[in-house]
Design a protein around this motif. Structure first.
Motif, PDB file in Angstrom:
ATOM      1  N   GLY A 168      -3.020  -1.274  -3.095  1.00 45.80           N
ATOM      2  CA  GLY A 168      -2.297  -2.337  -3.741  1.00 45.80           C
ATOM      3  C   GLY A 168      -0.647  -2.253  -3.389  1.00 45.80           C
ATOM      4  O   GLY A 168      -0.239  -3.010  -3.983  1.00 45.80           O
ATOM      5  N   SER A 169      -0.537  -1.351  -2.424  1.00 45.84           N
ATOM      6  CA  SER A 169       1.017  -1.557  -1.987  1.00 45.84           C
ATOM      7  C   SER A 169       1.345  -2.580  -1.402  1.00 45.84           C
ATOM      8  O   SER A 169       0.550  -3.553  -0.948  1.00 45.84           O
ATOM      9  CB  SER A 169       1.271  -0.222  -1.104  1.00 45.84           C
ATOM     10  OG  SER A 169       0.764  -0.523   0.200  1.00 45.84           O
ATOM     11  N   PRO A 170       2.632  -2.858  -1.236  1.00 44.88           N
ATOM     12  CA  PRO A 170       3.183  -4.132  -0.456  1.00 44.88           C
ATOM     13  C   PRO A 170       2.962  -4.194   0.763  1.00 44.88           C
ATOM     14  O   PRO A 170       2.540  -5.344   1.192  1.00 44.88           O
ATOM     15  CB  PRO A 170       4.909  -3.958  -0.790  1.00 44.88           C
ATOM     16  CG  PRO A 170       5.023  -3.185  -1.883  1.00 44.88           C
ATOM     17  CD  PRO A 170       3.899  -2.076  -2.120  1.00 44.88           C
ATOM     18  N   LEU A 171       2.656  -3.107   1.598  1.00 47.54           N
ATOM     19  CA  LEU A 171       2.142  -3.147   2.795  1.00 47.54           C
ATOM     20  C   LEU A 171       0.704  -3.580   2.948  1.00 47.54           C
ATOM     21  O   LEU A 171       0.559  -4.426   3.873  1.00 47.54           O
ATOM     22  CB  LEU A 171       2.100  -1.825   3.626  1.00 47.54           C
ATOM     23  CG  LEU A 171       1.667  -1.561   4.964  1.00 47.54           C
ATOM     24  CD1 LEU A 171       2.181  -2.737   5.881  1.00 47.54           C
ATOM     25  CD2 LEU A 171       1.630  -0.314   5.449  1.00 47.54           C
ATOM     26  N   ALA A 172      -0.173  -3.113   2.097  1.00 51.69           N
ATOM     27  CA  ALA A 172      -1.603  -3.641   2.067  1.00 51.69           C
ATOM     28  C   ALA A 172      -1.748  -4.998   1.663  1.00 51.69           C
ATOM     29  O   ALA A 172      -2.311  -5.628   2.365  1.00 51.69           O
ATOM     30  CB  ALA A 172      -2.395  -2.778   0.773  1.00 51.69           C
ATOM     31  N   LEU A 173      -0.889  -5.510   0.809  1.00 47.39           N
ATOM     32  CA  LEU A 173      -0.843  -7.015   0.466  1.00 47.39           C
ATOM     33  C   LEU A 173      -0.188  -7.942   1.479  1.00 47.39           C
ATOM     34  O   LEU A 173      -0.533  -8.920   1.811  1.00 47.39           O
ATOM     35  CB  LEU A 173       0.067  -7.285  -0.921  1.00 47.39           C
ATOM     36  CG  LEU A 173      -0.763  -6.309  -2.174  1.00 47.39           C
ATOM     37  CD1 LEU A 173       0.366  -6.563  -3.203  1.00 47.39           C
ATOM     38  CD2 LEU A 173      -1.888  -7.115  -2.447  1.00 47.39           C
ATOM     39  N   ALA A 174       0.673  -7.305   2.361  1.00 49.53           N
ATOM     40  CA  ALA A 174       1.349  -8.127   3.260  1.00 49.53           C
ATOM     41  C   ALA A 174       0.276  -8.397   4.450  1.00 49.53           C
ATOM     42  O   ALA A 174       0.498  -9.166   5.329  1.00 49.53           O
ATOM     43  CB  ALA A 174       2.692  -7.485   3.730  1.00 49.53           C
ATOM     44  N   ALA A 175      -0.245  -7.030   4.963  1.00 49.24           N
ATOM     45  CA  ALA A 175      -0.958  -7.140   6.372  1.00 49.24           C
ATOM     46  C   ALA A 175      -2.311  -8.201   6.273  1.00 49.24           C
ATOM     47  O   ALA A 175      -2.658  -8.161   5.052  1.00 49.24           O
ATOM     48  CB  ALA A 175      -1.303  -5.556   6.631  1.00 49.24           C
ATOM     49  N   ASP A 176      -2.734  -8.556   7.266  1.00 47.49           N
ATOM     50  CA  ASP A 176      -3.857  -9.263   7.425  1.00 47.49           C
ATOM     51  C   ASP A 176      -5.012  -8.369   7.111  1.00 47.49           C
ATOM     52  O   ASP A 176      -5.917  -8.906   6.468  1.00 47.49           O
ATOM     53  CB  ASP A 176      -4.116  -9.720   9.075  1.00 47.49           C
ATOM     54  CG  ASP A 176      -2.846 -10.762   9.154  1.00 47.49           C
ATOM     55  OD1 ASP A 176      -2.451 -11.645   8.486  1.00 47.49           O
ATOM     56  OD2 ASP A 176      -2.636 -10.803  10.390  1.00 47.49           O
ATOM     57  N   ILE A 177      -4.970  -7.228   7.466  1.00 46.33           N
ATOM     58  CA  ILE A 177      -6.098  -6.171   7.398  1.00 46.33           C
ATOM     59  C   ILE A 177      -5.376  -4.938   6.630  1.00 46.33           C
ATOM     60  O   ILE A 177      -4.954  -4.028   7.320  1.00 46.33           O
ATOM     61  CB  ILE A 177      -6.770  -5.851   8.624  1.00 46.33           C
ATOM     62  CG1 ILE A 177      -7.207  -6.871   9.332  1.00 46.33           C
ATOM     63  CG2 ILE A 177      -7.998  -4.724   8.322  1.00 46.33           C
ATOM     64  CD1 ILE A 177      -7.768  -6.981  10.888  1.00 46.33           C
ATOM     65  N   PRO A 178      -5.604  -4.566   5.545  1.00 47.15           N
ATOM     66  CA  PRO A 178      -5.258  -3.285   4.842  1.00 47.15           C
ATOM     67  C   PRO A 178      -6.164  -2.427   5.153  1.00 47.15           C
ATOM     68  O   PRO A 178      -7.326  -2.433   4.814  1.00 47.15           O
ATOM     69  CB  PRO A 178      -5.071  -3.931   3.343  1.00 47.15           C
ATOM     70  CG  PRO A 178      -5.995  -5.025   3.184  1.00 47.15           C
ATOM     71  CD  PRO A 178      -6.080  -5.712   4.303  1.00 47.15           C
ATOM     72  N   ILE A 179      -5.645  -1.178   5.332  1.00 44.72           N
ATOM     73  CA  ILE A 179      -6.416  -0.144   5.611  1.00 44.72           C
ATOM     74  C   ILE A 179      -5.867   1.027   4.481  1.00 44.72           C
ATOM     75  O   ILE A 179      -4.907   1.720   4.706  1.00 44.72           O
ATOM     76  CB  ILE A 179      -6.426   0.621   6.819  1.00 44.72           C
ATOM     77  CG1 ILE A 179      -6.816  -0.453   7.895  1.00 44.72           C
ATOM     78  CG2 ILE A 179      -7.357   1.905   7.077  1.00 44.72           C
ATOM     79  CD1 ILE A 179      -6.678  -0.016   9.509  1.00 44.72           C
ATOM     80  N   GLU A 180      -6.405   1.136   3.404  1.00 43.60           N
ATOM     81  CA  GLU A 180      -5.934   1.835   2.286  1.00 43.60           C
ATOM     82  C   GLU A 180      -6.672   3.180   2.219  1.00 43.60           C
ATOM     83  O   GLU A 180      -7.816   3.231   1.756  1.00 43.60           O
ATOM     84  CB  GLU A 180      -6.027   1.214   0.919  1.00 43.60           C
ATOM     85  CG  GLU A 180      -5.282  -0.158   1.240  1.00 43.60           C
ATOM     86  CD  GLU A 180      -5.434  -1.171   0.032  1.00 43.60           C
ATOM     87  OE1 GLU A 180      -4.642  -1.157  -0.831  1.00 43.60           O
ATOM     88  OE2 GLU A 180      -6.755  -1.669   0.024  1.00 43.60           O
ATOM     89  N   VAL A 181      -6.309   4.198   2.637  1.00 44.46           N
ATOM     90  CA  VAL A 181      -6.634   5.392   2.978  1.00 44.46           C
ATOM     91  C   VAL A 181      -6.164   6.516   1.652  1.00 44.46           C
ATOM     92  O   VAL A 181      -5.119   6.995   1.493  1.00 44.46           O
ATOM     93  CB  VAL A 181      -6.710   6.282   3.963  1.00 44.46           C
ATOM     94  CG1 VAL A 181      -7.465   7.468   4.161  1.00 44.46           C
ATOM     95  CG2 VAL A 181      -6.775   5.346   5.098  1.00 44.46           C
ATOM     96  N   VAL A 182      -6.978   6.505   0.580  1.00 39.79           N
ATOM     97  CA  VAL A 182      -6.586   7.160  -0.840  1.00 39.79           C
ATOM     98  C   VAL A 182      -6.996   8.650  -0.745  1.00 39.79           C
ATOM     99  O   VAL A 182      -8.171   9.032  -0.912  1.00 39.79           O
ATOM    100  CB  VAL A 182      -7.251   6.359  -2.006  1.00 39.79           C
ATOM    101  CG1 VAL A 182      -6.831   7.241  -3.403  1.00 39.79           C
ATOM    102  CG2 VAL A 182      -6.887   4.924  -1.915  1.00 39.79           C
ATOM    103  N   VAL A 183      -6.039   9.441  -0.411  1.00 45.58           N
ATOM    104  CA  VAL A 183      -6.237  10.793  -0.394  1.00 45.58           C
ATOM    105  C   VAL A 183      -6.189  11.728  -1.729  1.00 45.58           C
ATOM    106  O   VAL A 183      -6.114  12.910  -1.463  1.00 45.58           O
ATOM    107  CB  VAL A 183      -5.485  11.479   1.028  1.00 45.58           C
ATOM    108  CG1 VAL A 183      -6.208  11.181   2.113  1.00 45.58           C
ATOM    109  CG2 VAL A 183      -4.180  11.037   0.875  1.00 45.58           C
TER     110      VAL A 183
END
Length: 270
Positions: A168-183
């Motif tokens: 849910g970060s600004p980068l994830a929201l701004a990009a066409d394809i969010p790749i959110e790797v929750v480590v």
């Protein structure tokens, strides 16, 4: 709308690290590292989507850009730098950019990541077009340099991806394809060069390797387009020809000397 979770800044689940023995430190770091591959597995659909979107434009001469700051930027540059020798691609096809420029590869450049406009200035000479693809990399998902680069790329009709470790970060929201790797939280609180950086390295390996395979730079399981830039790679090329064509070492060596690459030797010998 998703609310950003700053998981990368959460406190480590381990206490009093300074009281641990060396074995305890290493074992606990390893224990945390084992969580990374599973976290990457969870986002394979998003990685697949990014690669699939990149293929058509790349085949038309488009480029893949990685942009990031600090560790994220260095990892992008590392992955990009491996493509020419490994797959024989021109150095201007997969490009890594880091906030602060080349000097930031070795030494941190203070406040370089804090400019929203710098990425656009760094990208402008490349004349982005709709055949290009851009991946912004930021553990926090809030780095201004990366967010500015994503915005600029979208203005140019470029497909964008956002590789981050905070959902849910600004980068994830701004990009066409969010790749959110929750480590999860780092072993040392906030030290995102650890699990977060490891996850980014894994994802970048997957993206570039899958892309190169899909565009035909691998035959069977062999890197037939690799640059023969040292004895190790020359010997690898000879072995590949021996195995593929079922010929002697002498004949394979002669073919490689004659054609200069495994691919050319295979195509002309077949």
């Amino acid at each position: 709308m998703k609310v950003a979770e700053k998981i990368t800044e959460q406190a480590s689940i381990y206490e009093d690290l300074e009281t641990m023995s060396t074995n305890e430190i290493l074992s606990n770091i390893n224990k945390e590292d084992q969580k990374v591959a599973k976290a990457v597995q969870n986002v394979i659909p998003q990685i697949e989507q990014f690669v699939e979107k990149a293929i058509p434009g790349f085949l038309k001469g488009g480029r893949l850009f990685y942009i990031g700051a600090g560790t994220s930027g260095r990892l992008g540059i590392l992955d990009a730098s491996e493509i020419p020798p490994t797959y024989g691609m021109a150095a201007d096809r997969v490009i890594g950019l880091i906030a602060g420029g080349d000097k930031a590869i070795r030494k941190a450049v203070e406040f370089a990541e804090d400019s929203l406009n710098q990425a656009a200035e760094d990208l402008e000479p490349y004349q982005l077009n709709e055949n290009d693809t851009l991946l912004g990399i930021a553990s926090s998902g809030t780095t201004p340099y990366v967010l500015g680069g994503i915005a600029y790329a979208k203005e140019k009709k470029v497909i964008t991806g956002g590789l981050t470790n905070n959902p849910g970060s600004p980068l994830a929201l701004a990009a066409d394809i969010p790749i959110e790797v929750v480590v999860g939280p780092e072993f040392v609180t906030g030290s995102t060069r650890m699990k977060s950086g490891t996850s980014q390295k894994l994802v970048l390996n997957m993206i570039s390797t899958a892309l190169m395979i899909r565009i035909g730079r691998v035959k069977g399981n062999k890197m037939i387009n690799m640059q023969l830039s040292n004895k190790k790679l020359i010997n690898r090329g000879i072995r590949q020809l021996m195995e593929e064509l079922e010929i002697s070492e002498k004949e394979a060596t002669s073919l490689l000397e004659q054609y200069g690459s495994v691919k050319e030797a295979l195509e002309n010998r077949s």
